[in-house]
Write an enzyme that holds these catalytic residues in place. Sequence first.
Site, mmCIF file in Angstrom:
data_model
loop_
_atom_site.group_PDB
_atom_site.id
_atom_site.type_symbol
_atom_site.label_atom_id
_atom_site.label_comp_id
_atom_site.label_asym_id
_atom_site.label_seq_id
_atom_site.Cartn_x
_atom_site.Cartn_y
_atom_site.Cartn_z
ATOM 1 N N TRP A 100 53.231 42.258 47.498
ATOM 2 C CA TRP A 100 52.132 43.182 47.198
ATOM 3 C C TRP A 100 52.673 44.551 46.809
ATOM 4 O O TRP A 100 52.125 45.209 45.903
ATOM 5 C CB TRP A 100 51.182 43.260 48.382
ATOM 6 C CG TRP A 100 50.690 41.908 48.786
ATOM 7 C CD1 TRP A 100 50.925 41.247 49.961
ATOM 8 C CD2 TRP A 100 49.920 40.994 47.981
ATOM 9 N NE1 TRP A 100 50.351 40.007 49.933
ATOM 10 C CE2 TRP A 100 49.739 39.814 48.751
ATOM 11 C CE3 TRP A 100 49.384 41.061 46.698
ATOM 12 C CZ2 TRP A 100 49.028 38.717 48.263
ATOM 13 C CZ3 TRP A 100 48.685 39.971 46.204
ATOM 14 C CH2 TRP A 100 48.511 38.816 46.979
ATOM 15 N N ASP A 167 49.415 51.337 51.394
ATOM 16 C CA ASP A 167 48.578 50.137 51.458
ATOM 17 C C ASP A 167 48.688 49.616 52.885
ATOM 18 O O ASP A 167 49.735 49.116 53.297
ATOM 19 C CB ASP A 167 49.090 49.102 50.453
ATOM 20 C CG ASP A 167 48.350 47.776 50.526
ATOM 21 O OD1 ASP A 167 47.473 47.609 51.402
ATOM 22 O OD2 ASP A 167 48.658 46.884 49.706
ATOM 23 N N LYS A 191 41.735 41.675 57.177
ATOM 24 C CA LYS A 191 42.815 41.356 58.101
ATOM 25 C C LYS A 191 42.490 41.782 59.528
ATOM 26 O O LYS A 191 42.798 41.087 60.473
ATOM 27 C CB LYS A 191 44.108 42.056 57.664
ATOM 28 C CG LYS A 191 44.495 41.863 56.215
ATOM 29 C CD LYS A 191 44.870 40.445 55.878
ATOM 30 C CE LYS A 191 45.391 40.337 54.463
ATOM 31 N NZ LYS A 191 45.724 38.961 54.077
#
Length: 362
Positions: A100, A167, A191
Amino acid sequence: MKKVHIFNAGPCKLPQPAIQAGIEALKDFKGTGMSVIEISHRTKEWESIMNETVALWKELYNIPEGYHVLFLGGGASTQFCYVPYNLLNKKAAYLDTGVWAHKAAKEAKMFGEVEIVASSEADVYNHIPKGWKIPTDADYFHITTNNTIYGTEIKKDIDSPVTLVADMSSDFMSRPVDVTKYGLIYGGAQKNVGPAGVTVVIVREDLLGKVNRPLPTMIDYRTHIKGESMFNTPPVFPIFMMHETMKWIKDMGGLEVIQKRNEEKAALLYGEIDANPMFKGTVIDKEDRSLMNVCFVLSDEYKAKKPELEAEFLAFAKEQGMAGLKGHRSVGGFRASLYNACELEDVKALVACMQEFAKKNA
């Protein structure tokens, strides 16, 4: 019905009080006679949820004046372009710690120069790089705090000479955070703080409006600040579920309590991985081990003798009620995600499962 112990890495296990509140709101939202997914987002009943959710974020993270909390669509991956669109004039710096982070840097290259200050890609991202320096001529420095695929995590708020962007998709609200060290924090909710469908952005307002390029209306953070996250219809149900999850975090005692819970769960599972001859962890430095995503594989000895044990363990664990233990398709092995709502009893059940399987195959 057999109890299911949820270790999914994507959509997370949610607190039961939040799920029950969601069920009731789907049937009748605040006595309106309408479901939460039927209600207008312009009603006072819904606006109170939006305001309370923002207030919970500000309270739990101790967010100071000058920052805004936004609820947007598009997932964290869309923020890969939002960030450079709004902040990158000439150059940005990125720490490459996983897929990511790598994708975020790739998107930023469309808007200007990108310097990769360090990368652990050559080692299949099995550690957080050390000894790197942040270029002081960068418009911002971007990190991905937790790497779900590889099981590494930056657990401290680093000091940066330039605007720090993070992030935090997979470790949002898992520990206290010093928001003042960041210019912008973003992450998908799915999450730790709710179901998929809403992305949270915490941004310092004085950073905005300084790039030389024109900004599309929906990409400009100022649009959503002015519209209070309702410039267009917001993802109502995911925000409601996030509201209820944040209430649960507060009721549990806040982020200090949540952090201790997460550390206890992770210590128990990593302890078993280190002690059990059948398994080994994939992260080489213990200080880099994620509290959220515990990644492990068969030990070299067992893999050499009987590689099919990987599939057999997954099948055995599923029979024992363990859900979501298969590692990411790009790396294989096993992964247990210990997000906030995962209970210590879930981890104890997994440890017992690992011990029983090892005993059967000793």
